[in-house]
Scaffold this motif. Structure first.
Motif, PDB file in Angstrom:
ATOM      1  N   LEU A   1       0.828  -1.207   0.000  1.00 20.58           N
ATOM      2  CA  LEU A   1       0.000   0.000   0.000  1.00 20.58           C
ATOM      3  C   LEU A   1       0.863   1.258   0.000  1.00 20.58           C
ATOM      4  O   LEU A   1       0.562   2.223  -0.697  1.00 20.58           O
ATOM      5  N   THR A   2       1.922   1.235   0.784  1.00 23.27           N
ATOM      6  CA  THR A   2       2.805   2.398   0.842  1.00 23.27           C
ATOM      7  C   THR A   2       3.364   2.709  -0.542  1.00 23.27           C
ATOM      8  O   THR A   2       3.372   3.849  -1.004  1.00 23.27           O
ATOM      9  N   LYS A   3       3.827   1.675  -1.179  1.00 23.13           N
ATOM     10  CA  LYS A   3       4.388   1.835  -2.529  1.00 23.13           C
ATOM     11  C   LYS A   3       3.340   2.413  -3.479  1.00 23.13           C
ATOM     12  O   LYS A   3       3.583   3.361  -4.224  1.00 23.13           O
ATOM     13  N   GLN A   4       2.167   1.824  -3.389  1.00 22.69           N
ATOM     14  CA  GLN A   4       1.069   2.239  -4.259  1.00 22.69           C
ATOM     15  C   GLN A   4       0.696   3.701  -4.002  1.00 22.69           C
ATOM     16  O   GLN A   4       0.495   4.472  -4.931  1.00 22.69           O
TER      17      GLN A   4
ATOM     18  N   LYS B   1       0.370   9.416  -5.377  1.00 19.42           N
ATOM     19  CA  LYS B   1       0.653  10.790  -4.952  1.00 19.42           C
ATOM     20  C   LYS B   1       1.426  11.550  -6.018  1.00 19.42           C
ATOM     21  O   LYS B   1       1.127  12.689  -6.345  1.00 19.42           O
ATOM     22  N   LYS B   2       2.435  10.899  -6.525  1.00 19.45           N
ATOM     23  CA  LYS B   2       3.285  11.543  -7.518  1.00 19.45           C
ATOM     24  C   LYS B   2       2.469  11.921  -8.760  1.00 19.45           C
ATOM     25  O   LYS B   2       2.562  13.037  -9.274  1.00 19.45           O
ATOM     26  N   GLU B   3       1.673  10.999  -9.186  1.00 18.07           N
ATOM     27  CA  GLU B   3       0.844  11.274 -10.359  1.00 18.07           C
ATOM     28  C   GLU B   3      -0.129  12.399 -10.085  1.00 18.07           C
ATOM     29  O   GLU B   3      -0.367  13.263 -10.929  1.00 18.07           O
ATOM     30  N   LEU B   4      -0.678  12.371  -8.871  1.00 15.01           N
ATOM     31  CA  LEU B   4      -1.658  13.385  -8.509  1.00 15.01           C
ATOM     32  C   LEU B   4      -1.030  14.776  -8.462  1.00 15.01           C
ATOM     33  O   LEU B   4      -1.617  15.752  -8.924  1.00 15.01           O
ATOM     34  N   GLU B   5       0.170  14.838  -7.955  1.00 14.20           N
ATOM     35  CA  GLU B   5       0.873  16.126  -7.918  1.00 14.20           C
ATOM     36  C   GLU B   5       1.005  16.711  -9.319  1.00 14.20           C
ATOM     37  O   GLU B   5       0.739  17.873  -9.573  1.00 14.20           O
TER      38      GLU B   5
ATOM     39  N   GLU C   1      -9.691  13.107 -10.495  1.00 13.22           N
ATOM     40  CA  GLU C   1     -10.669  12.617  -9.526  1.00 13.22           C
ATOM     41  C   GLU C   1     -10.431  11.148  -9.221  1.00 13.22           C
ATOM     42  O   GLU C   1     -10.499  10.728  -8.059  1.00 13.22           O
ATOM     43  N   GLY C   2     -10.165  10.394 -10.251  1.00 16.08           N
ATOM     44  CA  GLY C   2      -9.876   8.977 -10.076  1.00 16.08           C
ATOM     45  C   GLY C   2      -8.702   8.771  -9.145  1.00 16.08           C
ATOM     46  O   GLY C   2      -8.728   7.926  -8.248  1.00 16.08           O
ATOM     47  N   LEU C   3      -7.673   9.564  -9.356  1.00 22.48           N
ATOM     48  CA  LEU C   3      -6.464   9.448  -8.541  1.00 22.48           C
ATOM     49  C   LEU C   3      -6.748   9.831  -7.091  1.00 22.48           C
ATOM     50  O   LEU C   3      -6.273   9.180  -6.163  1.00 22.48           O
ATOM     51  N   GLU C   4      -7.518  10.891  -6.945  1.00 21.59           N
ATOM     52  CA  GLU C   4      -7.860  11.326  -5.590  1.00 21.59           C
ATOM     53  C   GLU C   4      -8.611  10.238  -4.844  1.00 21.59           C
ATOM     54  O   GLU C   4      -8.324   9.930  -3.694  1.00 21.59           O
ATOM     55  N   PHE C   5      -9.582   9.675  -5.554  1.00 22.67           N
ATOM     56  CA  PHE C   5     -10.365   8.600  -4.967  1.00 22.67           C
ATOM     57  C   PHE C   5      -9.460   7.436  -4.558  1.00 22.67           C
ATOM     58  O   PHE C   5      -9.555   6.895  -3.462  1.00 22.67           O
ATOM     59  N   GLU C   6      -8.574   7.097  -5.456  1.00 21.06           N
ATOM     60  CA  GLU C   6      -7.683   5.979  -5.206  1.00 21.06           C
ATOM     61  C   GLU C   6      -6.816   6.247  -3.978  1.00 21.06           C
ATOM     62  O   GLU C   6      -6.651   5.390  -3.116  1.00 21.06           O
ATOM     63  N   LEU C   7      -6.300   7.464  -3.912  1.00 17.98           N
ATOM     64  CA  LEU C   7      -5.421   7.805  -2.798  1.00 17.98           C
ATOM     65  C   LEU C   7      -6.165   7.733  -1.473  1.00 17.98           C
ATOM     66  O   LEU C   7      -5.673   7.153  -0.497  1.00 17.98           O
ATOM     67  N   GLN C   8      -7.350   8.316  -1.475  1.00 14.30           N
ATOM     68  CA  GLN C   8      -8.170   8.289  -0.246  1.00 14.30           C
ATOM     69  C   GLN C   8      -8.438   6.862   0.200  1.00 14.30           C
ATOM     70  O   GLN C   8      -8.264   6.513   1.361  1.00 14.30           O
TER      71      GLN C   8
END
Length: 878
Positions: free
Chosen positions: A820-823, A828-832, A860-867
């Motif tokens: 999970l940490t890796k993921q 995060k990087k992509e979202l930035e 939005e997809g990335l945000e959702f995934e991160l959350q």
RNA sequence: AGGCACGUAGCUCAGGGGGAGAGCACCACCUUGACGCGGUGGGGGUCCAGGGUUCAAAUCCCUGCGUGCCUACCA
């Protein structure tokens, strides 16, 4: 029933024999029901042995012909071979030499008989090799450039061009091969740079008032010098123009002339002029009325005009002369220099520019027409960048030297009168001189350049000059597929002659493919020992794997680097098809697709999805074929067959075969398998036929004449395909968790899926059998948005879904934390990056709206995934 | 000398203005009844260098370096 393993050898032989026997490759002249589609083969040399270039070239042609034949066209692939004048003569001479016989021992007629005998015995090799490749040529129509019909066409064309004033005979400096004893066209000379020297030689003025130093790379030619030229504006020499020099060694007086062609900067600015052995010098001699002295004979030896050097080989003469010049104090300097040297393309002998009487075609007006045809789009050259090369050459074209001083070929239909020196050009042997009626006529001994007859190939093979049905139906041809290396030799000549004699272009499209090189990108050659033999490859992997590899390599405009490893890789693909066939057959036993009316409403989700994907593959493959994007065709079909059909649908179908809907699954397995075989048949004709023949419900007796799959509007199940993609994502997510956390495949899992909306939940729920089956899951539970997320779970996030796999008692949770940490880091990087972009007002303002919206969606997809990942992380620890 | 291509994962190569791709090779796991010529998951890339255009460049333009090919009558 199919054998356990696919064994190409017997199957290839079996089917090719049947195809021939059934006459499937035969095109009909009298068929008005189907549109014609024509390709003429680039005729290989009769002496030829199949090499990689042939293999690529003919595979690509076969793909087009088979595709069009299946797609409802009256497809004609016209085959044949080329007599290949010099090449063939060389081969036969070599064979005779082993018996200690030279062609001169035999004399012309007997030698030509020998060549025909040779052809009888060995000329069929390349043809049988093409058959081995699977080429579906109309073999009944096979032609040879020396056939009576084609020879007749050659004479007809020669006479017509002569009467138009487009063929003439003239003294000219030609490229002479002293070994072949023949003139060569400019194209038949290969240019190379060699280490050589630049000699500076002193020529004293006749009046003793000084000297001129000339620079030359070929000192021996000075024996034939008849002037020294300087640039008229050259201050150094201005005063000397018109004076005489004494030619060293020969002690002949030669004038100093002024000619603008001379480059003041090069060497000493003074050029020796040897009209008989250099093209520029010859042209200069015409401008200045200079004497022409031939000093080298047709074998490359010095003749009587070379005085003391008479009889010496040209290179030996150079050595002796250098010594003599040095001894007599005429040699000023000798420096290293890279010299451009012309070599005979057949035997690599250094070309001697040689003054002789030759026959020429006046090309200017013909070339203009050929340029126009392409400019007007009547013929397209593909890829486009070759158009420029074509124009460039056509616009700078020089007259075409068509006479060759060899024996094997079309003898020029011209006769000389011994009495009055009249030249009579005629299709048939004239009874007597048209001028003085003398009976003593001698036919021209020269034959025509091989490319003269192959230039007529698109119409001579169809029976021209007769007005045949074949010509009427199949000319102009649809596409010419050939290597770019013969664009000038052949394509250009066909364009010129086709336009002149048929009043129409010889082909609508010209597709130029690249050369085949070895794995390192080197040109294959015997001397390098890097030849890859197509026959060997076919023995090893089968014709299909070999053909598929060539197709996959044939990216437009790029060299083909052949690699044994990749051919092997495609051999595996062939095997995969075989096994897929086996699976389908085993599971549709006793099933007849024709006995069942297809009600698309009753199809299962996976069935709808694979039919939807098939439609897409059909559409894309057809488009790629129509645009000659061969590597794309190979890629699309490879991907669909292996990774869509085999990896997903066959796996999905396994459980469906035990349900009430099994009939539909059978129908789909059969239909898609059959379609795959038909789609692939043009590339890999043999396996596809073998498997296809085992399928029930064939509507023709061979796949060769089956119809090429079409897109079917009733299979556009867009929504079902979308739903299926959710399920596929869930399965992949579970598998990924399994793989990365090291959960054994034997352990059955439970999963919890958190779905944003209840509609989707029930849809996925209705098809959870697929998830259970392919992800090895015992139970699938759902929670909605408000539901509490399960604790101590691994998580996969995809398409707005959260897929939880409870880990307690299954695996060490450390692994999942790590994962999970890796993921999270990745996301995060992509979202930035996404945020940076979307926070830039310039982007939002100036980019297209679709792009902005698309980017927002991704964000939005990335945000959702991160959350989701963050929550799962805390739940995992808590 | 001119022209044309090409330099992207260890290898062979696709792609081509908006989240780096394939095959092979590599790593881990798998005797699931089409296939181990198999399956699943995974690691791996300043997209040759530098500059420019653009909101945005691996992608378009220029320059350089490297590689390959074609054309040419510089003795």
């Amino acid at each position: 029933m199919l054998d356990r393993d696919y064994d190409p050898k017997d199957i290839e032989q079996k089917w090719y024999a049947i195809w021939l026997e059934k006459n499937y490759f035969h095109a009909q002249e009298h068929d008005d029901s189907r549109p014609p589609y024509t390709i003429v083969i680039p005729p290989p040399n009769v002496t030829g042995v199949l090499h990689m270039g042939h293999a690529l070239n003919n595979t690509l042609q076969d793909i087009m012909i088979r595709y069009k034949r299946m797609d409802g066209f009256n497809a004609l692939w016209m085959p044949g071979t080329d007599h290949a004048g010099i090449a063939t003569q060389n081969v036969v001479e070599k064979a005779l030499a082993e018996k200690g016989i030279s062609r001169h021992d035999l004399g012309r007629d007997a030698f030509i008989d020998e060549v025909w005998k040779w052809r009888e015995k060995h000329g069929g090799l390349i043809i049988s090799q093409l058959k081995r490749l699977g080429a579906s040529c109309d073999w009944d129509r096979i032609r040879f450039t020396m056939d009576d019909g084609l020879s007749n066409a050659v004479r007809k064309v020669f006479v017509a061009l002569y009467q138009d004033g487009l063929i003439y005979r003239s003294d000219y400096i030609v490229n002479w091969c002293p070994r072949c004893h023949s003139a060569l066209s400019d194209l038949e000379v290969e240019h190379e740079e060699e280490d050589g020297y630049l000699w500076h030689i002193r020529y004293p003025l006749a009046d003793g008032s000084g000297e001129v130093v000339v620079a030359t790379t070929r000192p021996e030619t000075m024996l034939g010098d008849t002037a020294v030229a300087v640039n008229p504006t050259d201050e150094r020499y201005k005063a000397m123009i018109g004076k005489d020099l004494i030619l060293p060694v020969m002690n002949r007086r030669i004038p100093i002339i002024a000619d603008a062609l001379v480059d003041k900067e090069f060497g000493t600015g003074a050029v020796k002029v040897t009209p008989a052995h250099d093209l520029n010098d010859y042209e200069m001699s015409l401008r200045h009325g200079l004497e022409v002295i031939v000093i080298i004979d047709e074998s490359g030896n010095m003749n009587a005009n070379a005085g003391p050097y008479n009889g010496l080989d040209r290179f030996e003469c150079r050595k002796r002369l250098e010594t003599d010049l040095q001894d007599q104090g005429f040699l000023v300097d000798k420096t290293h220099y890279r010299v451009p040297v012309g070599k005979c393309y057949r035997c690599k002998t250094t070309i001697e520019p040689y003054l002789s009487k030759q026959w020429f075609v006046k090309t200017r007006s013909l070339a203009d027409e050929a340029v126009k045809a392409v400019q007007e789009g009547r013929t397209r050259i593909i890829p486009r960048n070759w158009e420029k090369v074509y124009y460039e050459w056509m616009n700078n074209i020089r007259d075409w030297c068509i006479s060759r001083q060899i024996w094997w070929g079309h003898r020029i239909p011209a006769w000389y009168c011994d009495e009055c020196e009249e030249v009579i050009v005629s299709e048939t042997e004239p009874a007597g001189c048209s001028k003085c009626k003398s009976r003593t006529l001698r036919q021209e001994t020269d034959v025509l350049d091989t490319w003269f007859s192959s230039g007529l190939w698109p119409f001579s093979t169809m029976g021209w000059p007769e007005h045949t049905e074949t010509l009427k139906r199949f000319y102009p041809t649809d596409v010419l597929i050939t290597g770019f290396d013969i664009l000038f030799f052949w394509v250009a000549r066909m364009m010129m002659l086709g336009l002149r004699f048929m009043n129409d272009v010889p082909f609508r499209d010209v597709y130029l493919h690249a050369l085949v090189r070895d794995e390192q990108g080197q040109k294959m050659s015997k001397s390098k020992g890097n030849i890859v033999d197509p026959i060997v490859e076919m023995d090893k992997y089968g014709a299909d794997a070999f053909r598929f590899a060539l197709t996959a390599f044939a990216a437009m405009g790029r060299d083909v680097r052949i690699s044994d490893k990749r051919i092997q890789g495609y051999r595996f693909f062939i095997n995969k098809i075989w096994n897929a066939g086996k699976f389908v057959l085993a599971n549709i036993q006793g099933f007849d697709p024709r006995s069942m009316a297809l009600d698309t409403a009753k199809l299962g989700l996976a069935e709808k999805w694979i039919l939807f994907e098939l439609n897409k593959a059909v559409r894309e493959a057809r488009k790629a074929l129509d645009e000659y994007r061969y590597n794309d065709v190979a890629d699309i079909l490879y991907q669909f067959t292996w990774h869509t059909f085999c990896d997903w649908y066959i796996e999905l179908s396994k459980s469906m075969l035990n349900t009430d809907g099994a009939q539909y699954t059978r129908w789909v397995l059969h239909y898609v398998m059959k379609s795959i075989l038909e789609l692939l048949h043009p590339i890999i004709p043999f396996v596809t036929e073998e498997v296809w023949q085992c399928l029930p419900g064939r509507e023709s007796e061979s796949i060769v004449i089956a119809s090429y799959p079409k897109e079917r509007p009733e299979f556009v199940f867009t929504e079902d395909a979308e739903l299926m993609s959710y399920i596929i994502e869930v399965i992949s997510g579970v598998r990924s968790i399994r793989g990365e956390t090291g959960i054994s495949p034997s352990v059955m899992l439970d999963v919890v899926i958190r779905v944003p909306e209840s509609k989707l939940q029930s849809l996925i729920g209705a098809h959870s059998v697929h998830i259970k089956d392919l992800a090895r899951v015992a139970q699938v539970k759902f929670i909605n948005h408000d539901g509490e997320r399960p604790k101590k779970c691994a998580l996969a996030v995809t398409k707005g879904l959260e897929v939880y796999v409870p880990l307690e008692g299954v695996v060490d949770i450390d692994k999942e934390t790590e994962r999970l940490t890796k993921q999270m880091g990745k996301v995060k990087k992509e979202l930035e990056e996404k945020n940076k972009k979307l926070n830039n007002p310039n982007f939002v303002e100036k980019a297209k709206r679709e792009v902005v919206e698309e980017q927002l969606k991704i964000k939005e997809g990335l945000e959702f995934e991160l959350q989701s990942l963050q929550k799962a992380y805390s739940l995992l620890l808590g």
